[in-house]
Motif scaffolding. Structure first.
Motif, mmCIF file in Angstrom:
data_model
loop_
_atom_site.group_PDB
_atom_site.id
_atom_site.type_symbol
_atom_site.label_atom_id
_atom_site.label_comp_id
_atom_site.label_asym_id
_atom_site.label_seq_id
_atom_site.Cartn_x
_atom_site.Cartn_y
_atom_site.Cartn_z
ATOM 1 N N GLU A 1 -45.155 21.196 1.974
ATOM 2 C CA GLU A 1 -46.233 22.002 1.390
ATOM 3 C C GLU A 1 -47.505 21.705 2.167
ATOM 4 O O GLU A 1 -47.613 20.685 2.838
ATOM 5 C CB GLU A 1 -46.418 21.680 -0.096
ATOM 6 C CG GLU A 1 -45.251 22.087 -0.977
ATOM 7 C CD GLU A 1 -45.081 23.596 -1.091
ATOM 8 O OE1 GLU A 1 -46.001 24.347 -0.707
ATOM 9 O OE2 GLU A 1 -44.009 24.019 -1.566
ATOM 10 N N THR B 1 -45.193 21.757 -7.088
ATOM 11 C CA THR B 1 -43.754 21.727 -6.840
ATOM 12 C C THR B 1 -43.074 20.722 -7.764
ATOM 13 O O THR B 1 -42.020 20.995 -8.342
ATOM 14 C CB THR B 1 -43.465 21.391 -5.359
ATOM 15 O OG1 THR B 1 -44.072 22.399 -4.539
ATOM 16 C CG2 THR B 1 -41.985 21.319 -5.066
ATOM 17 N N ASN C 1 -39.171 21.493 -9.154
ATOM 18 C CA ASN C 1 -38.481 21.768 -7.897
ATOM 19 C C ASN C 1 -38.391 20.547 -6.988
ATOM 20 O O ASN C 1 -37.823 20.624 -5.897
ATOM 21 C CB ASN C 1 -39.160 22.924 -7.172
ATOM 22 C CG ASN C 1 -39.022 24.210 -7.967
ATOM 23 O OD1 ASN C 1 -37.980 24.462 -8.557
ATOM 24 N ND2 ASN C 1 -40.081 25.001 -8.011
#
Length: 160
Positions: A48, A57, A62
């Motif tokens: 990211e 996230t 995730n």
């Protein structure tokens, strides 16, 4: 979870920052110091571009953990394990220190408006905003530290 040894041992899903970012360099240094290969970190190549994106996230489920700022973790009510601390400086030429532009900049970062914005952010301190120091002095002061960036993990997701 106490750090990257736990991330590797528990095979936690990790979200990283992009190559070349300061955060990614710190992750690489910590893994090297712990003698952990990046390939031992599940999700090491998942990347990211911001601290907020790493925290989001993790918050979305995730990833189990990521490496980022306390403020980003707090914003999304994530657990935080402090591992390193960073201190930032603004570099300029010596002859420019007393120029009008830098005097105004130093006054801004030392002022009440900046204090009002930064003070509520978890993990940030304003020890000497606007102070002038030689690069050598600053480098000696920041030579090593602990407690600013850390793997973050969802509360209630396994051990905290």
């Amino acid at each position: 979870m106490g750090g990257f040894a736990d991330v590797a041992a528990q095979q936690l899903a990790f979200v990283n920052r992009q190559p070349g970012s300061g955060t990614r360099l710190i992750v690489a240094r910590l893994l090297h110091q712990a003698r952990i290969a990046p390939s031992d970190i599940r999700g090491f190549t998942r990347e990211e571009f911001t601290h907020a994106a790493v925290a989001a996230t993790v918050a979305a489920g995730n990833a189990d953990c990521g490496f980022g700022l306390r403020a980003a973790a707090a914003q999304l009510s994530l657990a935080f394990v402090p591992l390193v601390e960073e201190r930032y400086g603004f570099a300029c030429r010596r002859r420019a220190v007393d120029g009008a532009e830098l005097r105004a900049f130093r006054a801004l970062i030392a002022g009440a408006s900046t204090r009002k914005v930064v003070s509520p952010l978890p993990g940030y301190r304003r020890d000497t905003p606007g102070a002038v120091a030689a690069v050598e002095t600053f480098a000696a002061e920041v030579g090593g530290a602990a407690r600013h960036r850390a793997p973050v993990r969802q509360r209630g997701a396994g051990r905290d």
